[in-house]
Each structure stands twice: as C-alpha cells, then as structure tokens.
Design a protein around this motif. Structure first.
Motif, short mmCIF file in Angstrom:
data_model
loop_
_atom_site.label_atom_id
_atom_site.label_comp_id
_atom_site.label_asym_id
_atom_site.label_seq_id
_atom_site.Cartn_x
_atom_site.Cartn_y
_atom_site.Cartn_z
N ASN A 45 0.82 -1.21 0.00
CA ASN A 45 0.00 0.00 0.00
C ASN A 45 0.85 1.26 0.00
O ASN A 45 0.52 2.24 -0.66
N VAL A 46 1.95 1.24 0.73
CA VAL A 46 2.86 2.39 0.76
C VAL A 46 3.48 2.62 -0.60
O VAL A 46 3.52 3.74 -1.11
N VAL A 47 3.97 1.56 -1.22
CA VAL A 47 4.60 1.69 -2.54
C VAL A 47 3.60 2.25 -3.54
O VAL A 47 3.91 3.19 -4.30
N ALA A 48 2.39 1.72 -3.55
CA ALA A 48 1.36 2.23 -4.47
C ALA A 48 1.07 3.70 -4.20
O ALA A 48 1.01 4.51 -5.14
N GLN B 232 3.88 10.53 -6.64
CA GLN B 232 4.94 10.97 -7.55
C GLN B 232 4.37 11.27 -8.94
O GLN B 232 4.69 12.29 -9.54
N VAL B 233 3.51 10.42 -9.44
CA VAL B 233 2.90 10.63 -10.75
C VAL B 233 2.02 11.89 -10.74
O VAL B 233 2.06 12.68 -11.68
N ALA B 234 1.28 12.10 -9.66
CA ALA B 234 0.42 13.29 -9.56
C ALA B 234 1.25 14.57 -9.60
O ALA B 234 0.79 15.60 -10.10
N GLY C 299 11.68 11.93 -0.60
CA GLY C 299 11.92 11.86 -2.03
C GLY C 299 11.33 10.66 -2.72
O GLY C 299 10.36 10.04 -2.28
N CYS C 300 11.95 10.33 -3.83
CA CYS C 300 11.50 9.27 -4.72
C CYS C 300 11.62 7.89 -4.08
O CYS C 300 12.69 7.52 -3.61
N PRO C 301 10.54 7.12 -4.07
CA PRO C 301 10.61 5.78 -3.51
C PRO C 301 11.51 4.83 -4.32
O PRO C 301 12.09 3.91 -3.75
N SER C 302 11.63 5.07 -5.61
CA SER C 302 12.49 4.20 -6.42
C SER C 302 13.94 4.32 -5.96
O SER C 302 14.61 3.31 -5.72
N ALA C 303 14.44 5.54 -5.85
CA ALA C 303 15.83 5.74 -5.46
C ALA C 303 16.10 5.26 -4.04
O ALA C 303 17.19 4.80 -3.73
N ALA C 304 15.10 5.34 -3.18
CA ALA C 304 15.29 4.95 -1.78
C ALA C 304 15.07 3.46 -1.53
O ALA C 304 15.69 2.89 -0.63
N LEU C 305 14.21 2.82 -2.30
CA LEU C 305 13.75 1.47 -1.93
C LEU C 305 13.90 0.39 -3.00
O LEU C 305 13.52 -0.75 -2.75
N ALA D 52 3.32 3.95 -14.84
CA ALA D 52 2.69 5.28 -14.93
C ALA D 52 3.75 6.38 -15.05
O ALA D 52 3.59 7.33 -15.82
N ILE D 53 4.84 6.24 -14.31
CA ILE D 53 5.94 7.22 -14.41
C ILE D 53 6.55 7.19 -15.80
O ILE D 53 6.77 8.23 -16.42
N LEU D 54 6.82 6.01 -16.31
CA LEU D 54 7.40 5.88 -17.65
C LEU D 54 6.45 6.45 -18.71
O LEU D 54 6.91 7.10 -19.66
N ASP D 55 5.16 6.22 -18.53
CA ASP D 55 4.18 6.79 -19.47
C ASP D 55 4.23 8.32 -19.45
O ASP D 55 4.15 8.96 -20.49
#
Length: 190
Positions: free
Chosen positions: A61-64, A70-72, A103-109, A130-133
């Motif tokens: 749920n946190v990741v989602a 981030q997308v918003a 910050g960004c969850p990708s860079a952190a996790l 969604a980010i890539l889109d």
C-alpha cells in the motif's frame, strides 16, 4: 463505547501509509518495525491489524501510494520537455539526495522492493509504468509509445545517478555525480 466513523478509519489508514512511506525511505523497509511505524503515526501496535493484514500488506500500500503521489506531481510541471528538464534538475539535486525520506521511492527502496512479495512488486510495476508513461508523453507528445525506450533509459539513469550520489561519502564527488547526471540526462532526452 463510541465507534469511530468510517472516514476516521480511512484518515488513520492514510496517516499510517504516509508516515510509513517516510520511514521506509529513510530507514529502509527491513529497518522499520511495526512498533516504530505505528509510533510515527501516533498509534499503538494493536491498531495496526485493524488497517493491514501484515507488514507486507502495508508495504504494498505504501509503494502504491508513494508512486501515485509521484505521478500526480507531474501535473504541477511545465508542459512537455521543459517540465521534464525541470524534473531532471529537481530530481538530481542535492536537496533530493540529502532528504531520502521525502523523495522518490524508487531511489530509496528499489533494492528492497526487488526482494518483496508479489503484491509489492505489482504495486511498483503499476506505479513505475505510470511514471514511464508520463516521461514518454513529455518526450513525444504525439506518439508516446515511440519514446518508451528512451523514457526507460532516462528514468533508470536518474534513479541510478541519485542512488550513486547518496552512496558516496565524499561530498564533492557526490555533487559531481549529480551534475554529470543532469548533463547526461539532458543530452539523452534530446
């Protein structure tokens, strides 16, 4: 005994998710126990299972939530490539590097997400897609699919650059990684 309204439960659940997102990005998923997460949210451990089936459920749920947020944020950027350039500069900034909890969850996790259960990987896959889109749509507004490969490369470059900069103990080297990362990302997006 008075019962809370359904809205109260949703607000409380969202508070747990937001606080856990900050803690996970700051201390890691494995470095964040339920007791600490619930304390961050101002709740007792016993309240956890009224909101989540397990820590894995919370992580998914946190990741989602983190990736949706981030997308918003992309909607607040200037249109097209100008907004993408702004994003690159902000993403690869010392402020973002030095504040992993916000910050960004990708860079952190990313390394921990790779070891998580299926629901977390699914949430990450949907959010990353969604980010890539969004990136592809900024690179080629008339044909985003044609820019998908470039969007993947650009996002991977940004995440990796930030992770490398965070890992260096020498401030000058860490700053140089960010500066070169911005130059490379801007060149790559052209």
């Amino acid at each position: 005994m008075a019962r809370y309204a359904k809205e109260h439960k949703q607000v409380t659940r969202q508070r747990i998710i937001e606080q856990a997102g900050h803690r996970f990005k700051q201390d890691g998923i494995d470095g964040s126990g339920i007791s600490t997460l619930m304390s961050d949210a101002g709740l007792t451990n016993g309240a956890f299972y009224a909101h989540f089936a397990s820590k894995d459920d919370l992580v998914a749920n946190v990741v989602a939530d983190q990736l949706r947020t981030q997308v918003a944020m992309y909607d607040t950027l200037r249109p097209g490539r100008l907004g993408l350039e702004d994003l690159i500069r902000e993403y690869l900034s010392p402020g973002h590097r030095d504040q992993p909890g916000t910050g960004c969850p990708s860079a952190a996790l990313l390394d921990e997400i790779g070891r998580c259960e299926g629901a977390t990987k699914q949430a990450y896959t949907e959010g990353a897609t969604a980010i890539l889109d969004e990136i592809a749509a900024r690179l080629a507004p008339d044909d985003p699919q044609s820019a998908r490969g470039k969007a993947i490369g650009l996002f991977a470059m940004m995440v990796g650059t930030l992770q490398l900069s965070r890992a260096l103990s020498d401030q000058r080297s860490a700053d140089e990684v960010l500066e070169r990362g911005i130059e490379n990302a801007l060149t790559f997006m052209r």
